[in-house]
Write a protein that holds these residues in place. Structure first.
Motif, PDB file in Angstrom:
ATOM      1  N   GLN A   1       3.744   8.394  -8.326  1.00 32.49           N
ATOM      2  CA  GLN A   1       3.166   8.830  -8.650  1.00 32.49           C
ATOM      3  C   GLN A   1       3.715  10.604  -9.434  1.00 32.49           C
ATOM      4  OE1 GLN A   1       1.348  11.722  -5.404  1.00 32.49           O
ATOM      5  NE2 GLN A   1       1.370  10.110  -4.471  1.00 32.49           N
ATOM      6  N   PRO A   2       3.747  10.937 -10.397  1.00 32.31           N
ATOM      7  CA  PRO A   2       4.468  12.179 -10.305  1.00 32.31           C
ATOM      8  C   PRO A   2       5.023  12.998  -9.451  1.00 32.31           C
ATOM      9  CG  PRO A   2       2.971  12.216 -11.862  1.00 32.31           C
ATOM     10  CD  PRO A   2       2.500  10.811 -11.000  1.00 32.31           C
TER      11      PRO A   2
ATOM     12  N   PHE B   1      11.686   6.700  -5.804  1.00 30.31           N
ATOM     13  CA  PHE B   1      10.774   6.479  -6.910  1.00 30.31           C
ATOM     14  C   PHE B   1       9.782   7.671  -7.217  1.00 30.31           C
ATOM     15  CE2 PHE B   1      10.059   1.783  -8.371  1.00 30.31           C
ATOM     16  CZ  PHE B   1      11.226   1.405  -7.604  1.00 30.31           C
ATOM     17  N   PHE B   2       9.160   8.213  -5.633  1.00 27.19           N
ATOM     18  CA  PHE B   2       8.176  10.005  -6.086  1.00 27.19           C
ATOM     19  C   PHE B   2       9.353  11.210  -6.870  1.00 27.19           C
ATOM     20  CE2 PHE B   2       7.499  13.583  -3.670  1.00 27.19           C
ATOM     21  CZ  PHE B   2       6.404  14.187  -4.703  1.00 27.19           C
ATOM     22  N   LEU B   3      10.752  11.387  -5.959  1.00 24.84           N
ATOM     23  CA  LEU B   3      11.285  12.130  -6.388  1.00 24.84           C
ATOM     24  C   LEU B   3      12.085  12.092  -7.946  1.00 24.84           C
ATOM     25  CD1 LEU B   3      13.890  12.665  -3.171  1.00 24.84           C
ATOM     26  CD2 LEU B   3      12.451  14.090  -4.123  1.00 24.84           C
ATOM     27  N   PHE B   4      12.184  11.553  -8.499  1.00 26.30           N
ATOM     28  CA  PHE B   4      12.372  10.942  -9.877  1.00 26.30           C
ATOM     29  C   PHE B   4      11.669  11.024 -10.731  1.00 26.30           C
ATOM     30  CE2 PHE B   4      16.277   9.788  -7.524  1.00 26.30           C
ATOM     31  CZ  PHE B   4      16.892  11.644  -7.744  1.00 26.30           C
ATOM     32  N   SER B   5      10.057  10.595 -10.003  1.00 28.18           N
ATOM     33  CA  SER B   5       8.922  10.098 -11.042  1.00 28.18           C
ATOM     34  C   SER B   5       9.134   8.639 -11.669  1.00 28.18           C
ATOM     35  CB  SER B   5       8.814  11.322 -12.016  1.00 28.18           C
ATOM     36  OG  SER B   5       8.564  12.781 -11.131  1.00 28.18           O
ATOM     37  N   ILE B   6      10.073   7.199 -11.598  1.00 27.46           N
ATOM     38  CA  ILE B   6      10.016   6.690 -11.847  1.00 27.46           C
ATOM     39  C   ILE B   6       8.804   5.639 -11.724  1.00 27.46           C
ATOM     40  CG2 ILE B   6      11.312   4.223 -11.008  1.00 27.46           C
ATOM     41  CD1 ILE B   6      13.653   5.388 -10.050  1.00 27.46           C
ATOM     42  N   THR B   7       8.005   5.189 -12.785  1.00 30.37           N
ATOM     43  CA  THR B   7       7.203   4.099 -12.914  1.00 30.37           C
ATOM     44  C   THR B   7       7.409   3.159 -12.921  1.00 30.37           C
ATOM     45  OG1 THR B   7       7.115   4.739 -15.613  1.00 30.37           O
ATOM     46  CG2 THR B   7       5.837   6.267 -14.491  1.00 30.37           C
ATOM     47  N   LEU B   8       6.851   2.158 -12.457  1.00 30.94           N
ATOM     48  CA  LEU B   8       6.831   0.738 -12.957  1.00 30.94           C
ATOM     49  C   LEU B   8       5.715   0.162 -13.749  1.00 30.94           C
ATOM     50  CD1 LEU B   8       6.625  -0.326  -9.119  1.00 30.94           C
ATOM     51  CD2 LEU B   8       9.211  -0.052 -10.474  1.00 30.94           C
TER      52      LEU B   8
ATOM     53  N   VAL C   1       0.671  -0.832  -0.226  1.00 29.11           N
ATOM     54  CA  VAL C   1      -0.198   0.487   0.391  1.00 29.11           C
ATOM     55  C   VAL C   1       1.381   1.253  -0.298  1.00 29.11           C
ATOM     56  CG1 VAL C   1      -1.116   1.456   0.890  1.00 29.11           C
ATOM     57  CG2 VAL C   1      -2.020  -1.259   1.177  1.00 29.11           C
ATOM     58  N   MET C   2       2.147   1.407   0.802  1.00 30.56           N
ATOM     59  CA  MET C   2       2.942   2.165   1.060  1.00 30.56           C
ATOM     60  C   MET C   2       3.402   2.590  -0.940  1.00 30.56           C
ATOM     61  SD  MET C   2       4.840   1.899   4.141  1.00 30.56           S
ATOM     62  CE  MET C   2       3.507   1.164   6.242  1.00 30.56           C
ATOM     63  N   MET C   3       4.045   1.608  -0.798  1.00 34.67           N
ATOM     64  CA  MET C   3       5.243   2.069  -2.329  1.00 34.67           C
ATOM     65  C   MET C   3       3.874   2.396  -3.383  1.00 34.67           C
ATOM     66  SD  MET C   3       8.091   1.624  -3.241  1.00 34.67           S
ATOM     67  CE  MET C   3       8.860   1.739  -4.918  1.00 34.67           C
ATOM     68  N   ALA C   4       2.540   2.172  -3.280  1.00 41.70           N
ATOM     69  CA  ALA C   4       1.602   1.902  -4.303  1.00 41.70           C
ATOM     70  C   ALA C   4       1.364   3.791  -4.239  1.00 41.70           C
ATOM     71  CB  ALA C   4       0.472   1.303  -4.345  1.00 41.70           C
TER      72      ALA C   4
END
Length: 307
Positions: free
Chosen positions: A58-59, A172-179, A51-54
């Motif tokens: 986000q951008p 992931f959030f800081l660099f807007s990484i998508t999976l 849940v946290m990771m999801a």
């Protein structure tokens, strides 16, 4: 936010039903004591981190970053208030009781409530609050239970799944990484079991406890009153005094929900681990969880009306 009171009542009642399912499952031996431990680990190490990771996928948004910083500051302030309440109430004695007053059950109860009341996107902020809470549990909390700093380990803090998830997710959030969709979809699906399973586990904890003995122990009521009424109302006062222009109302509600939850289950786990009064620790977790079904709708409903 005032209109959320009815939603809150419905969701707390829903959580009560799920908690009852867990209680009955344990008492009828559908779930064993070992099974409860397994389910608890699934919640702590799989469902909640999912849940946290999801929530971090986000951008990047500067406003989210600022609000996360606000959550850190407010969490420290609230925990300091809770520690002061505990110290004054117990005058440096009854360490397990002090732990119960200070540390709330944010992961098991806070995340599901925030998901229900505010939405999935706000789990991002609860995760930040949990990181602060986790750091203090494994430092000051362990000190309280043990009575010394010898068992305090920063390694345990930074290897805790909640904190690890925070670091990875924040990157992931800081660099807007998508999976890839199959991974993000898997996280969403795993996260969906968090609320129901967490409530079932709490119900099983209740099933393990001799409620007839707990309800006659006046110490448990004192801890519950301080954790469920005094601490949340002082938290609400602090949040009310802060202008909405500085802290958005929804962020205030995240903090209020986070620190209005019952006694954290870690008090029982750490008491057992370090040879303290495990039965009493489990007792304050169990009774405060039951009483929170009454106090949380009232406190949060009042908060929703005035913030």
């Amino acid at each position: 936010m005032g209109s959320s009171f009815g939603v809150l009542i419905n969701q707390v009642l829903s959580m009560f039903v799920m908690l009852t399912v867990g209680y009955v499952a344990y008492r009828t031996k559908l779930v064993t004591k070992d099974g409860v431990g397994d389910l608890s680990r699934v919640v702590m190490y799989i469902a909640s981190p999912a849940v946290m990771m999801a929530s971090f996928l986000q951008p990047f948004d500067g406003a989210h970053l600022v609000n996360a910083g606000i959550c850190v500051v407010l969490s420290i302030i609230v925990l300091a208030i809770c520690a002061l309440i505990a110290h004054v109430a117990y005058r440096g004695k009854e360490a397990i009781s002090q732990f119960g007053v200070i540390f709330s059950n944010t992961g098991f109860v806070g995340i599901p409530l925030v998901q229900y009341i505010l939405g999935e996107e706000y789990v991002f902020y609860v995760t930040v609050c949990i990181a602060v809470l986790t750091f203090l549990i494994w430092t000051y909390g362990v000190y309280l239970v043990c009575g010394s700093m010898e068992e305090v380990s920063l390694k345990k803090v930074f290897t805790n799944p909640a904190v690890v998830t925070l670091f990875i997710g924040f990157a992931f959030f800081l660099f807007s990484i998508t999976l890839p969709e199959f991974i993000s979809g898997s996280l969403d699906t795993l996260g969906e079991v968090n609320t129901g399973l967490a409530m079932v586990v709490l119900g099983c904890y209740l099933g393990q406890t001799k409620l007839s003995l707990i309800v006659r122990d006046l110490r448990v009521y004192k801890v519950s009153i301080l954790r469920l009424i005094v601490a949340p109302l002082l938290t609400l006062l602090v949040l009310w005094l802060i202008p909405a222009s500085l802290v958005p109302t929804d962020i205030k509600m995240v903090v209020l929900i986070t620190f209005s939850t019952p006694v954290g289950a870690m008090v029982a786990m750490l008491s057992q681990k370090y040879g303290a009064n495990y039965e009493y620790g489990a007792g304050i977790v169990s009774l405060s969880t039951l009483l929170s079904l009454i106090t949380m709708p009232l406190v949060l409903g009042f908060g929703a009306a005035i913030l």
